[in-house]
Design a protein around this motif. Structure first.
Motif, PDB file in Angstrom:
ATOM      1  N   VAL A 142      48.168  46.626  39.070  1.00  0.00           N
ATOM      2  CA  VAL A 142      48.673  46.881  40.415  1.00  0.00           C
ATOM      3  C   VAL A 142      50.038  46.223  40.532  1.00  0.00           C
ATOM      4  CG1 VAL A 142      48.312  46.466  42.875  1.00  0.00           C
ATOM      5  CG2 VAL A 142      46.347  46.989  41.395  1.00  0.00           C
ATOM      6  N   THR A 172      47.951  41.208  38.687  1.00  0.00           N
ATOM      7  CA  THR A 172      46.873  41.807  39.471  1.00  0.00           C
ATOM      8  C   THR A 172      46.521  43.138  38.845  1.00  0.00           C
ATOM      9  OG1 THR A 172      47.712  40.760  41.499  1.00  0.00           O
ATOM     10  CG2 THR A 172      46.157  42.593  41.768  1.00  0.00           C
ATOM     11  N   CYS A 210      46.255  54.041  39.937  1.00  0.00           N
ATOM     12  CA  CYS A 210      47.041  53.093  39.152  1.00  0.00           C
ATOM     13  C   CYS A 210      47.085  53.550  37.694  1.00  0.00           C
ATOM     14  CB  CYS A 210      46.426  51.696  39.230  1.00  0.00           C
ATOM     15  SG  CYS A 210      46.334  51.017  40.915  1.00  0.00           S
ATOM     16  N   VAL A 264      45.828  46.994  48.043  1.00  0.00           N
ATOM     17  CA  VAL A 264      46.237  47.657  46.804  1.00  0.00           C
ATOM     18  C   VAL A 264      45.679  49.074  46.780  1.00  0.00           C
ATOM     19  CG1 VAL A 264      46.280  45.472  45.527  1.00  0.00           C
ATOM     20  CG2 VAL A 264      44.203  46.869  45.535  1.00  0.00           C
TER      21      VAL A 264
END
Length: 265
Positions: free
Chosen positions: A150, A165, A129, A123
Motif C-alpha cells: 500500500v 504497509t 493493490c 487503504v
C-alpha cells in the motif's frame, strides 16, 4: 519410478506434532536460514498444543543461532495459574539450542472492561493493490506468500520514512489467521528499515514478540493488513521495529515488536 514428494509448505509444518524432527528444506528459508516467523509459529503451536483451551496472549523468541533444516521443538511448562499460564520452548538441532521462546497464555474469562486498539489506516483493498514479488532466490519462503504493498514505499528504494504497509496472505490458504498463522505473517514483510536503504543490507531479527489481539478470533479473511514501522535505529545498527495487523474490516488482530540489527552483505 516413484515421484519425488512435494516440498513441505508452511501450513504442512504447522500441522506437525510437537517433538517431531523438522527437515523441511531450504525452500522455507528467510534471510540465510530457516524463516524466523515460521520458527516462532511452530514453537507457539507446540506450546499451544499443551493448553488448547487457553488463549495465546504473548510469545517471544530470541534467535541465538541460524537454524538449518533439521531441528525439533521441545516445550516445558513454567507456571500454571488460575489466570496466567506460561511456557518455554527451544528449537534444537544436533548442535544444541538455536532459538529460545517463551509464551503467556490466558484463561478466558467474561469481562466488560473498556477496550483500546490502534485504528487501521485508510487503504484500498488488496484487489486494488499491485502484486509485489520477492525473488525466491533471495527469500525462498516468499513463494508461499502473496504481498500487495500500500502506498509508494518499497524495500531498498531509498525512501524518507522507515515504514512499510502491505496486504499479505498465505498462498493457497483460504482460512482466516489463527495465532500460529498470525505469528508467521507478522514476520513476512521486509524490515521496515529497508524502506530507507538504497543499497542491499540484511536486517535480521534478534528478538521477536507477537501479541495476538482480541479481534483475531473474529477474523474472517485470509488477508491481513500489516504496517511495520521503525521506532528507533542507532548508529551501531540496532533497530527497534513495531508491527500492527488488521483484518479487512479494520479489526485489530495483533501487534509485534522486533529487535533487529543491520548487517552489510
Amino acid at each position: 519410478m516413484t515421484a519425488a514428494p512435494s516440498p513441505l509448505s508452511p501450513l504442512d509444518l504447522l500441522e506437525r506434532r510437537p517433538g517431531e524432527w523438522i527437515d523441511a528444506g531450504a525452500h522455507l528459508n528467510g534471510f540465510g536460514g530457516f524463516h524466523g516467523g515460521l520458527t516462532l509459529a511452530l514453537m507457539a503451536a507446540a506450546m499451544q498444543d499443551e493448553v488448547p483451551d487457553l488463549a495465546l496472549r504473548s510469545v517471544t523468541a530470541r534467535f541465538h543461532r541460524t537454524l538449518g533444516n533439521a531441528f525439533r521443538v521441545e516445550t516445558s511448562r513454567v507456571r500454571a495459574g488460575r489466570t496466567v499460564t506460561s511456557f518455554a520452548a527451544q528449537a534444537i538441532t544436533a548442535e544444541g539450542t538455536h532459538v529460545e521462546a517463551s509464551a503467556v497464555f490466558g484463561t478466558p474469562k467474561p469481562a466488560e472492561w473498556r477496550t483500546f486498539a490502534p485504528a487501521a489506516p485508510a487503504v484500498p483493498p488488496p484487489e486494488e493493490c499491485e502484486l509485489f514479488v520477492i525473488p525466491p532466490e533471495f527469500v525462498p519462503i516468499s513463494r508461499y506468500l502473496e504481498i500487495r504493498p500500500v502506498g509508494a514505499a518499497r524495500p531498498y528504494a531509498g525512501g524518507d520514512e522507515p515504514e512499510l504497509t502491505a496486504w499479505i496472505r498465505l498462498l493457497g490458504d483460504e482460512r482466516p489467521p489463527d495465532a500460529p498463522r498470525l505469528v508467521l505473517l507478522m514476520d513476512s514483510l521486509a524490515p521496515s528499515y529497508a524502506a530507507v536503504l538504497s543499497t542491499l543490507a540484511v536486517v535480521p531479527t534478534v528478538e521477536l514478540t507477537v501479541r495476538p489481539g482480541d479481534g483475531l478470533g473474529r477474523a474472517d479473511s485470509p488477508w491481513i493488513l500489516l504496517r511495520a514501522r521503525t521506532r528507533t535505529a542507532d548508529a551501531d545498527g540496532w533497530v527497534d521495529e513495531e508491527i500492527d495487523a488488521w483484518d479487512r474490516d479494520g479489526t485489530h488482530l495483533g501487534s509485534a515488536q522486533q529487535l533487529r540489527i543491520i548487517r552489510s552483505v
